[in-house]
Design an enzyme around this catalytic site. Sequence first.
Site, PDB file in Angstrom:
ATOM      1  N   SER A  90      23.453  15.721  -2.516  1.00 50.30           N
ATOM      2  CA  SER A  90      24.335  16.300  -1.504  1.00 50.30           C
ATOM      3  C   SER A  90      25.026  17.566  -2.016  1.00 50.30           C
ATOM      4  CB  SER A  90      25.398  15.276  -1.117  1.00 50.30           C
ATOM      5  OG  SER A  90      26.379  15.903  -0.335  1.00 50.30           O
ATOM      6  N   LYS A 136      26.478   6.998   9.961  1.00 50.06           N
ATOM      7  CA  LYS A 136      27.386   7.732  10.852  1.00 50.06           C
ATOM      8  C   LYS A 136      27.771   6.952  12.116  1.00 50.06           C
ATOM      9  CE  LYS A 136      26.144  12.484   9.664  1.00 50.06           C
ATOM     10  NZ  LYS A 136      25.791  13.805  10.197  1.00 50.06           N
ATOM     11  N   ARG A 146       9.475  16.501  21.226  1.00 49.76           N
ATOM     12  CA  ARG A 146       8.111  15.942  21.177  1.00 49.76           C
ATOM     13  C   ARG A 146       8.029  14.664  22.007  1.00 49.76           C
ATOM     14  NH1 ARG A 146       6.063  13.972  15.384  1.00 49.76           N
ATOM     15  NH2 ARG A 146       7.968  12.742  15.623  1.00 49.76           N
ATOM     16  N   ASP A 198      30.473  17.921  12.907  1.00 52.24           N
ATOM     17  CA  ASP A 198      29.191  18.602  13.127  1.00 52.24           C
ATOM     18  C   ASP A 198      29.227  19.384  14.447  1.00 52.24           C
ATOM     19  OD1 ASP A 198      27.953  17.703  10.811  1.00 52.24           O
ATOM     20  OD2 ASP A 198      27.221  15.875  11.767  1.00 52.24           O
TER      21      ASP A 198
END
Length: 288
Positions: A21, A72, A158, A108
């Site tokens: 990380s 998360k 996709r 984020d």
Amino acid sequence: MTRINGETKLYGLIGHPVKHSLSPLIQNTLSIVMGLNNVYLCFDTPPGQLEKKVTSLIGVGVEGFNVTMPHKEEVIKYIDELSESALYVNAVNTVFVDKGIAKGFNTDCEGFVRSLKENFGYGVEGDSVLMLGAGGAAKAIAVGLLQDGCKKLYIQNRTLKRAKDLKDSLPDFSDRIEVVEDIKLIPEDVDVIVNTTSVGMHGELEGKSPLSDGYEFNKNQRVVDIIYSPPETLLLKKAREKGASTLNGYSMLFWQAVIAFEIWNKVKVGRDELDEILKILKENGVMI
Ligand code: ATR
């Protein structure tokens, strides 16, 4: 150099794996440059050990921690309060232990938008955006883009069902989300393109593009890839060659970290400090 003493505050990262990380480098550099007596460490947390790890960290008095894959979503079970973004995404990447209350955030979302604002000078208000991919990273980015006021968010993936599921999971914003069923049907006039898929990433997908060969970029577009290894994916290279503005994944990684740092320390990182932090990170191979 941070001097560890009786007043040092502890922060960290929970995830698996965490060995490679970049968060310790970014967070410890932020603390050093901002003159704060903090230390940030990685706590490897294999599946099945999350509750024990969260309880232990809060027990030893950690001030805050980040959460990464694969925890998360599950970490929400151990959180007392959730921010609006974390609620929308149903995922937490930042926990602030504020007077014993564990508050969950998803930096984020804002981190992605802030990376656009810092690098291009503005966000996505009134813009149409094409997002490639519909996984976990895509959901946080979608929420950030929609909260910033994008006019339209086209999602192409996709697996069509995943794109539809992503739209359905955000009913408050569904009038601004459109699922693109075929890559050939992508509208030409998009202002921003974001790749959240793994296509182009170091490894077996390196050198591949998530957009078909025939796609025509234009010089007014901003094209963003959340991949940072390699620092310039084929998508970014092709976009740059057509004169579009481009940005790689180091930027989102950096800005989600800055926002977490600002929440934990109740500070704003100023322009001069940012320049110094970016210089140190560059010396360490992080090219933002
Ligand atoms: P993350 O949390 O990083 O977003 P993820 O949830 O596994 O990871 O999502 C990966 C994304 O990359 C998905 O949109 C995935 O498409 P599918 O939903 O069809 O699986 C996309 N992806 C991965 N490999 C791909 C490939 N070879 N071609 C196209 N899309 C790909």
